[in-house]
Design a protein around this motif. Structure first.
Motif, mmCIF file in Angstrom:
data_model
loop_
_atom_site.group_PDB
_atom_site.id
_atom_site.type_symbol
_atom_site.label_atom_id
_atom_site.label_comp_id
_atom_site.label_asym_id
_atom_site.label_seq_id
_atom_site.Cartn_x
_atom_site.Cartn_y
_atom_site.Cartn_z
ATOM 1 N N ARG A 216 2.984 1.530 0.205
ATOM 2 C CA ARG A 216 0.931 1.024 0.320
ATOM 3 C C ARG A 216 0.817 1.668 -0.582
ATOM 4 O O ARG A 216 -0.447 1.363 -1.330
ATOM 5 C CB ARG A 216 0.292 1.026 1.071
ATOM 6 N N PRO A 219 0.382 -0.637 -4.657
ATOM 7 C CA PRO A 219 -0.670 -1.665 -5.018
ATOM 8 C C PRO A 219 -2.522 -0.858 -5.069
ATOM 9 O O PRO A 219 -2.933 -1.283 -5.389
ATOM 10 C CB PRO A 219 -0.644 -2.613 -3.957
ATOM 11 N N GLU A 220 -2.336 0.351 -4.133
ATOM 12 C CA GLU A 220 -3.405 0.871 -3.620
ATOM 13 C C GLU A 220 -4.316 1.591 -4.439
ATOM 14 O O GLU A 220 -5.716 1.596 -5.507
ATOM 15 C CB GLU A 220 -4.026 1.887 -1.953
ATOM 16 N N ALA A 223 -5.104 -0.665 -7.294
ATOM 17 C CA ALA A 223 -6.263 -1.548 -6.813
ATOM 18 C C ALA A 223 -7.539 -1.026 -7.130
ATOM 19 O O ALA A 223 -8.385 -1.063 -7.930
ATOM 20 C CB ALA A 223 -6.536 -2.315 -5.987
#
Length: 513
Positions: A216, A219-220, A223
């Protein structure tokens, strides 16, 4: 590296195991066959990479290390001789990574169950009739692949300009708004906030919580970078994470994270791991911090330094104000003196002072004027008296006679000069009249030639004739006549009368009658 399944080494398997150069024998001894197999294997596989899991690890007193590399379907005997176990180097011969001290020993980390990449030559151990891998280099499989992937990505991003110095932006000094991207539960955020509380003055920190390892994380982090840029609230983005293994920090070596940093409109400060850890995110960021704490130190100066700077500025302000007041007072004094000097009262005072001086000097000036006039009058009276004496009259008469005697000579000189001047003027006048006459004559000849060229009767001398109609008008076309019409032709030496018998009109110029 050859394919571990043997697919990439098809050429080796298809090749004959027995050297064809040696003559075939009907029956070979075990030693001879083993020797031929050894030479063949060492020739075909002088250096090969093999990946597998360690088992049957043995460390005898000789210092050699024996183990097996296995996978789900096969097993390979390996020997790592003591003379090939190069320890104490400060660089990794596989990745080229240089260490501050001796590199971590793969020999010490060797253990059953560990997945390895081993490089060496394939040979045959004759006493047991076994083929084996004589190991030259050993590398943990996971770390080796990651290191290779890191170097490959590093070269690719460097070629794309991600690490170029000219694109690096300066960090804001003592920023008031900071976007912090990190894990809310890690040690990095505590280290960063602790230094921020001790240094930053009235600064605000907006946390963008993300995972810093695992699936994770990528993408975190991407973002969060995009969200921080979209909000455009912060002056700088800080991306930090605590220390860990290469696998733990691997999310910061992923291209999407580097791309997010590269395309960030806000300057990015990265502090990933400890000082020895270098990630692609560190290299892409505008500034790299050795640790999360160091990141806070790069952003905010010590408060004591700020206070000292405030003191310096306060003292400089006092000095500047004092200097400015001093200059203003000096300018004011100059203006006051100038105003006093230009005032009407002061001007009247100066005029009164000057009038008093002139009044005091007037009697003396009058006396000097009277004395001068009296002296000049005395001189004129003396000259008048001297002229009226007998000697004076005789001198005057003598001078008059001399002037009368010199008069003919002077008149002759004047006449001679006037005559010479008159002669010169006459010569110049004659020359000018000759030039003017010559120019007028040339102009007249030119006009005469022009007139002759335009004479309509001149072509008659060359055999041409002029035709006149009955009414005396000059004929210009055969259409001016009709058959039987009278016509008068003028030639160079006279004219003659005739009648038109036939009219022939050239094609394309009219109609014939």
């Amino acid at each position: 590296m050859r394919d571990e399944t043997g697919a990439g080494g098809k050429e080796g398997w298809d090749a004959p195991l027995i050297d064809d150069a040696e003559p075939p024998e009907a029956i070979l001894s075990v030693r001879a066959l083993t020797e031929r197999l050894r030479r063949t294997l060492e020739t075909r596989y002088p250096f090969v990479w093999v990946r597998g899991e360690v088992s049957n690890l043995s460390r005898p007193a000789s210092g050699h290390v024996y183990f097996s590399l296995k996978d789900a379907e096969a097993q390979l005997q390996c020997v790592w001789f003591r003379g090939r176990q190069r320890e104490g180097r400060n660089f990794d011969p596989l990745t080229g990574e240089v260490f501050d001290g001796p590199r971590p020993s793969p020999l010490a980390a060797l253990a059953n169950g560990l997945e390895l990449l081993c490089a060496g030559r394939v040979s045959v151990y004759a006493p047991r009739g076994q083929y084996q891998l004589v190991v030259e280099l050993v590398q943990p499989a996971g770390a080796g692949l990651l290191a290779q992937a890191f170097e490959e990505r590093k070269r690719r991003l460097a070629a794309a300009g991600y690490f170029a110095r000219e694109r690096k932006r300066a960090l804001p000094w003592n920023p008031c708004r900071v976007a912090l991207i990190t894990s809310p539960g890690g040690a990095a955020i505590h280290d960063f906030l602790e230094l921020a509380a001790a240094r930053g003055c009235a600064s605000q920190i907006r946390l963008f919580p993300v995972s810093v390892q695992g699936e994770r994380a990528i993408p975190e982090i991407v973002a969060a970078m995009q969200e921080a840029n979209a909000q455009a609230w912060a002056e700088v983005i800080v991306l930090v994470r605590g220390g860990g293994s290469l696998e733990d920090l691997w999310a910061f070596n992923e291209p999407p994270v580097a791309e997010a940093i590269f395309h960030s409109r806000l300057p990015v400060l990265a502090g990933i791991g400890h000082e020895v850890d270098v990630s692609l995110a560190d290299l892409t960021a505008d500034r790299r911090a050795a640790t999360p704490s160091h990141a806070a130190q790069l952003l905010w100066p010590l408060r004591a330094e700020l206070l000292q700077r405030v003191d310096d500025l306060d003292m400089a302000l006092d000095r500047a104000m004092a200097l400015r007041l001093e200059r203003a007072a000096h300018a004011l004094g100059l203006l006051e003196r100038g105003l006093a000097w230009a005032s009407p009262a002061r001007r009247l005072e100066r005029l009164a002072e000057r009038l008093a001086l002139l009044d005091a000097a007037l009697p003396a000036a009058m006396r000097r004027l009277v004395d001068e006039k009296a002296r000049r009058l005395d001189a004129v009276e003396r000259r008048r008296r001297a002229a009226l004496t007998e000697d004076g009259l005789r001198a005057k008469a003598l001078r008059l006679e001399m002037l009368v005697a010199a008069l003919p000579r002077l008149m002759g000189q004047r006449m001679q000069a006037a005559r010479m001047l008159l002669d010169g003027l006459g010569t110049r006048l004659g020359r000018a009249m000759t030039d003017q006459l010559r120019a007028r004559t040339a102009q007249l000849e030119k006009l005469e030639l022009t007139l002759q060229a335009r004479d309509p009767l001149a072509p008659l001398e060359r055999g041409y004739a002029l035709l006149y109609r009955e009414n005396g008008a000059l004929a210009r076309s055969v259409t001016d006549f009709a058959p039987g019409a009278p016509v008068r032709a003028q030639l160079a030496d006279g004219s003659l009368g005739a009648r038109v018998e036939k009219i022939v009109l050239e094609s394309g110029k009219g109609q014939a009658q």
